[in-house]
Enzyme design. Structure first.
Site, PDB file in Angstrom:
ATOM      1  N   GLU A   1      67.065  71.735  85.198  1.00 41.13           N
ATOM      2  CA  GLU A   1      66.386  71.078  84.063  1.00 41.13           C
ATOM      3  C   GLU A   1      65.808  72.059  83.048  1.00 41.13           C
ATOM      4  O   GLU A   1      65.513  71.678  81.921  1.00 41.13           O
ATOM      5  CB  GLU A   1      65.282  70.151  84.567  1.00 41.13           C
TER       6      GLU A   1
HETATM    7  C1  LIG Z   1      57.902  69.431  97.013  1.00 41.66           C
HETATM    8  C2  LIG Z   1      58.099  70.930  96.937  1.00 41.66           C
HETATM    9  C3  LIG Z   1      56.742  71.635  96.983  1.00 41.66           C
HETATM   10  C4  LIG Z   1      58.948  71.341  98.151  1.00 41.66           C
HETATM   11  O1  LIG Z   1      59.262  72.686  98.034  1.00 41.66           O
HETATM   12  P1  LIG Z   1      59.382  73.584  99.352  1.00 41.66           P
HETATM   13  O2  LIG Z   1      60.406  73.014 100.254  1.00 41.66           O
HETATM   14  O3  LIG Z   1      59.567  74.994  98.927  1.00 41.66           O
HETATM   15  O4  LIG Z   1      57.927  73.399  99.958  1.00 41.66           O
HETATM   16  P2  LIG Z   1      57.418  73.300 101.465  1.00 41.66           P
HETATM   17  O5  LIG Z   1      57.550  74.665 102.032  1.00 41.66           O
HETATM   18  O6  LIG Z   1      58.005  72.181 102.196  1.00 41.66           O
HETATM   19  O7  LIG Z   1      55.908  72.901 101.215  1.00 41.66           O
HETATM   20  C5  LIG Z   1      55.028  73.718 100.465  1.00 41.66           C
HETATM   21  C6  LIG Z   1      53.723  73.808 101.253  1.00 41.66           C
HETATM   22  O8  LIG Z   1      53.187  72.491 101.408  1.00 41.66           O
HETATM   23  C7  LIG Z   1      53.053  72.177 102.792  1.00 41.66           C
HETATM   24  N1  LIG Z   1      53.378  70.773 102.988  1.00 41.66           N
HETATM   25  C8  LIG Z   1      54.549  70.183 102.668  1.00 41.66           C
HETATM   26  N2  LIG Z   1      54.507  68.895 102.982  1.00 41.66           N
HETATM   27  C9  LIG Z   1      53.291  68.651 103.505  1.00 41.66           C
HETATM   28  C10 LIG Z   1      52.637  67.508 104.035  1.00 41.66           C
HETATM   29  N3  LIG Z   1      53.252  66.336 104.057  1.00 41.66           N
HETATM   30  N4  LIG Z   1      51.384  67.629 104.494  1.00 41.66           N
HETATM   31  C11 LIG Z   1      50.756  68.830 104.464  1.00 41.66           C
HETATM   32  N5  LIG Z   1      51.320  69.957 103.968  1.00 41.66           N
HETATM   33  C12 LIG Z   1      52.555  69.868 103.508  1.00 41.66           C
HETATM   34  C13 LIG Z   1      54.019  73.105 103.509  1.00 41.66           C
HETATM   35  O9  LIG Z   1      53.642  73.312 104.858  1.00 41.66           O
HETATM   36  C14 LIG Z   1      53.888  74.356 102.663  1.00 41.66           C
HETATM   37  O10 LIG Z   1      52.700  74.996 103.037  1.00 41.66           O
HETATM   38  P3  LIG Z   1      52.500  76.592 102.969  1.00 41.66           P
HETATM   39  O11 LIG Z   1      52.512  76.903 101.501  1.00 41.66           O
HETATM   40  O12 LIG Z   1      51.180  76.819 103.612  1.00 41.66           O
HETATM   41  O13 LIG Z   1      53.672  77.176 103.712  1.00 41.66           O
HETATM   42  C15 LIG Z   1      58.914  71.324  95.675  1.00 41.66           C
HETATM   43  O14 LIG Z   1      60.195  70.691  95.740  1.00 41.66           O
HETATM   44  C16 LIG Z   1      58.225  70.927  94.396  1.00 41.66           C
HETATM   45  O15 LIG Z   1      57.323  71.610  93.913  1.00 41.66           O
HETATM   46  N6  LIG Z   1      58.692  69.808  93.790  1.00 41.66           N
HETATM   47  C17 LIG Z   1      58.088  69.214  92.598  1.00 41.66           C
HETATM   48  C18 LIG Z   1      58.841  69.490  91.341  1.00 41.66           C
HETATM   49  C19 LIG Z   1      60.317  69.148  91.322  1.00 41.66           C
HETATM   50  O16 LIG Z   1      60.984  69.003  92.315  1.00 41.66           O
HETATM   51  N7  LIG Z   1      60.832  69.024  90.121  1.00 41.66           N
HETATM   52  C20 LIG Z   1      62.240  68.751  89.945  1.00 41.66           C
HETATM   53  C21 LIG Z   1      62.824  69.417  88.769  1.00 41.66           C
HETATM   54  S1  LIG Z   1      62.507  71.158  88.557  1.00 41.66           S
HETATM   55  C22 LIG Z   1      61.057  71.228  87.650  1.00 41.66           C
HETATM   56  O17 LIG Z   1      60.398  70.243  87.569  1.00 41.66           O
HETATM   57  C23 LIG Z   1      60.667  72.493  86.954  1.00 41.66           C
HETATM   58  C24 LIG Z   1      59.175  72.631  86.932  1.00 41.66           C
HETATM   59  C25 LIG Z   1      58.657  73.288  85.668  1.00 41.66           C
HETATM   60  O18 LIG Z   1      59.450  73.839  84.904  1.00 41.66           O
HETATM   61  O19 LIG Z   1      57.439  73.209  85.488  1.00 41.66           O
END
Ligand SMILES: CC(C)(COP(=O)(O)OP(=O)(O)OC[C@H]1O[C@@H](n2cnc3c(N)ncnc32)[C@H](O)[C@@H]1OP(=O)(O)O)[C@@H](O)C(=O)NCCC(=O)NCCSC(=O)CCC(=O)O
Length: 217
Positions: free
Chosen positions: A46
């Site tokens: 994006e």
């Molecule tokens: C949802 C995430 C965070 C997932 O990414 P990851 O797989 O790398 O993350 P993760 O390691 O699973 O999780 C990050 C941290 O949160 C914790 N965590 C995850 N799920 C949890 C839950 N249910 N309860 C408690 N903690 C939780 C994990 O243990 C980890 O902690 P620790 O840190 O302690 O290990 C990401 O996809 C995201 O930020 N998405 C939102 C934006 C998006 O997808 N946009 C799409 C288009 S791209 C965009 O939007 C560009 C953005 C921009 O330009 O601004």
């Protein structure tokens, strides 16, 4: 192969020749590495890359080419850079066949939470709301639990990114389809079993009569 790599590879298997696929932050950005030459998939990021390629080898990154999560990326031959309006025009006009997104929670109605965990710093939703609203299919690619904390819920407790939008959930243990009747467990890996999946899933789900076992080493 670690869990995140396995999930990215399994997502790649799900994608079909000719699709336009958007990749969100986290595990989704690892998917292009696992798509073979037999499938011509246009990956869109994006932030304005059309035909984004695999992550470059360490030390070979181009400082001008980044994916949606801000990590070094590559562009395939014939790829293009476009401005944000064009990138979002592509998304909002419904041209994206599949968006692959990370999640912090997903629930049995297909609701998605992926931008906020109270008292924890995350990137925010960025374009995720547009993507879940406009893409034809929404695949969630996430680890089954967060260090033991359940992520596949009866009902999301974190703020939603989109409601009733997820079509498929892919984890290192299982694959669920989201149907109008609720979640259907379609596949488990040979490294788990139905009891473990049940224990690590709060949501109710049906087990498909055609449940597939994905045999892995
Ligand atoms: C949802 C995430 C965070 C997932 O990414 P990851 O797989 O790398 O993350 P993760 O390691 O699973 O999780 C990050 C941290 O949160 C914790 N965590 C995850 N799920 C949890 C839950 N249910 N309860 C408690 N903690 C939780 C994990 O243990 C980890 O902690 P620790 O840190 O302690 O290990 C990401 O996809 C995201 O930020 N998405 C939102 C934006 C998006 O997808 N946009 C799409 C288009 S791209 C965009 O939007 C560009 C953005 C921009 O330009 O601004």
């Amino acid at each position: 192969m670690n869990s995140r790599t396995f999930i990215a590879k399994r997502v790649a298997d799900e994608l079909a020749d000719g699709q336009i696929v958007n990749l969100g932050i986290g595990i989704p950005t690892m998917v292009p590495k696992f798509v073979g030459e037999d499938k011509k998939i246009i990956f869109q990021s994006e932030n304005g890359i059309i035909n984004i390629g695999p992550t470059p080898p360490l030390g070979q990154d181009n400082p001008n080419i980044y994916d949606a999560g801000g990590a070094p990326a590559t562009v395939k031959p014939g790829g293009q850079f476009v401005d944000s309006a064009t990138a979002f025009g592509l998304i909002r006009s419904g041209k994206v066949d599949v968006t692959v997104l990370g999640a912090v929670q997903v629930d049995e109605a297909g609701n998605l939470a992926n931008w906020n965990i109270p008292n924890k710093m995350l990137v925010g939703f960025g374009g995720a709301m547009d993507l879940v609203t406009c893409a034809k299919n929404v695949i969630v690619a996430m680890e089954h639990t967060a260090k033991g904390t359940i992520k596949i819920m009866k009902e999301c407790s974190f703020p939603l990114t989109g409601s009733k939008c997820v079509t498929k959930i892919i984890t290192e243990l299982a694959v669920f389809n989201v149907t109008p009747e609720g979640l259907v467990l379609e596949e488990i890996t040979s490294k788990t079993n139905l009891d473990e999946v049940k224990e690590k899933t709060e949501a109710d789900y049906q087990v498909s009569p055609n449940l597939k076992i994905n045999h892995i080493d």
